[in-house]
Design a protein around this motif. Structure first.
Motif, short mmCIF file in Angstrom:
data_model
loop_
_atom_site.label_atom_id
_atom_site.label_comp_id
_atom_site.label_asym_id
_atom_site.label_seq_id
_atom_site.Cartn_x
_atom_site.Cartn_y
_atom_site.Cartn_z
N MET A 77 2.04 4.39 3.68
CA MET A 77 2.40 3.20 2.91
C MET A 77 1.10 2.48 2.55
O MET A 77 0.15 2.49 3.33
CB MET A 77 3.29 2.29 3.75
CG MET A 77 3.65 0.97 3.10
SD MET A 77 4.80 -0.01 4.11
CE MET A 77 3.80 -0.40 5.55
N TYR A 78 1.10 1.86 1.38
CA TYR A 78 -0.08 1.16 0.90
C TYR A 78 0.26 -0.30 0.59
O TYR A 78 1.40 -0.63 0.29
CB TYR A 78 -0.62 1.81 -0.37
CG TYR A 78 -0.92 3.28 -0.23
CD1 TYR A 78 -0.01 4.23 -0.70
CD2 TYR A 78 -2.11 3.73 0.36
CE1 TYR A 78 -0.27 5.59 -0.58
CE2 TYR A 78 -2.37 5.08 0.47
CZ TYR A 78 -1.46 6.00 0.01
OH TYR A 78 -1.72 7.34 0.13
N LEU A 79 -0.77 -1.12 0.64
CA LEU A 79 -0.66 -2.49 0.16
C LEU A 79 -1.89 -2.78 -0.68
O LEU A 79 -2.99 -2.93 -0.14
CB LEU A 79 -0.54 -3.48 1.31
CG LEU A 79 -0.29 -4.93 0.88
CD1 LEU A 79 1.12 -5.06 0.26
CD2 LEU A 79 -0.43 -5.90 2.05
N GLN A 80 -1.70 -2.82 -1.99
CA GLN A 80 -2.77 -3.17 -2.90
C GLN A 80 -2.80 -4.69 -3.00
O GLN A 80 -1.81 -5.31 -3.40
CB GLN A 80 -2.53 -2.54 -4.28
CG GLN A 80 -3.51 -2.99 -5.35
CD GLN A 80 -4.92 -2.49 -5.11
OE1 GLN A 80 -5.11 -1.33 -4.72
NE2 GLN A 80 -5.91 -3.34 -5.31
N MET A 81 -3.93 -5.28 -2.65
CA MET A 81 -4.05 -6.74 -2.64
C MET A 81 -5.11 -7.15 -3.66
O MET A 81 -6.30 -6.82 -3.49
CB MET A 81 -4.44 -7.22 -1.24
CG MET A 81 -3.49 -6.77 -0.15
SD MET A 81 -3.85 -7.47 1.46
CE MET A 81 -5.44 -6.72 1.79
N ASN A 82 -4.68 -7.82 -4.70
CA ASN A 82 -5.58 -8.30 -5.75
C ASN A 82 -5.69 -9.82 -5.69
O ASN A 82 -4.85 -10.50 -5.10
CB ASN A 82 -5.06 -7.87 -7.12
CG ASN A 82 -5.03 -6.37 -7.29
OD1 ASN A 82 -5.84 -5.64 -6.71
ND2 ASN A 82 -4.07 -5.89 -8.06
#
Length: 127
Positions: A77-82
């Motif tokens: 699982m990924y969490l892209q945080m911008n």
């Protein structure tokens, strides 16, 4: 069940990070996964969740900035945080459990619904 997070670090406000969480087993009957965070002196709060059907949920504080996703074939699982903000600074944890409403991730005390946790990865955002 083992979960291993990676990808944390120290960044400036406005920058991006991507967190990963690898799970050691596959939940054959469906699952719900979530990213949680906890800053010193605060309760662990749900940030984003995804279930085995691909349904997602986000906390209001991260909507439009964070994106949760999962690998197509691997238990990752990924969490892209911008557009990170100083208030995003916390220890980030991933969690997984059997299938349940994904909304539970961001519900009050949602962390109590999950039995399996990673060790956490630190995210620090400076202004």
């Amino acid at each position: 069940v083992q979960l291993v997070e990676s990808g944390g670090g120290s960044v400036q406000a406005g920058e991006s990070l991507t967190l990963s969480c690898e799970v050691s087993v596959h939940f054959d009957n469906g699952y719900c996964m979530g990213w949680f965070r906890q800053a010193p002196g605060t309760e662990r709060e749900g940030v984003a969740g995804i279930d085995s059907n691909g349904m997602t949920v986000y906390a209001d504080s991260v909507k439009g900035r964070f994106t949760i996703s999962k690998h197509g074939t691997k238990n990752i699982m990924y969490l892209q945080m911008n557009s990170l903000k100083p208030e995003d600074s916390a220890m980030y944890y991933c969690a997984i459990d059997g299938f349940r409403p994904v909304s539970m991730v961001v519900a009050l005390n949602g962390a109590n619904a999950f039995d399996y946790w990673g060790q956490g990865t630190q995210v620090t955002v400076s202004s």
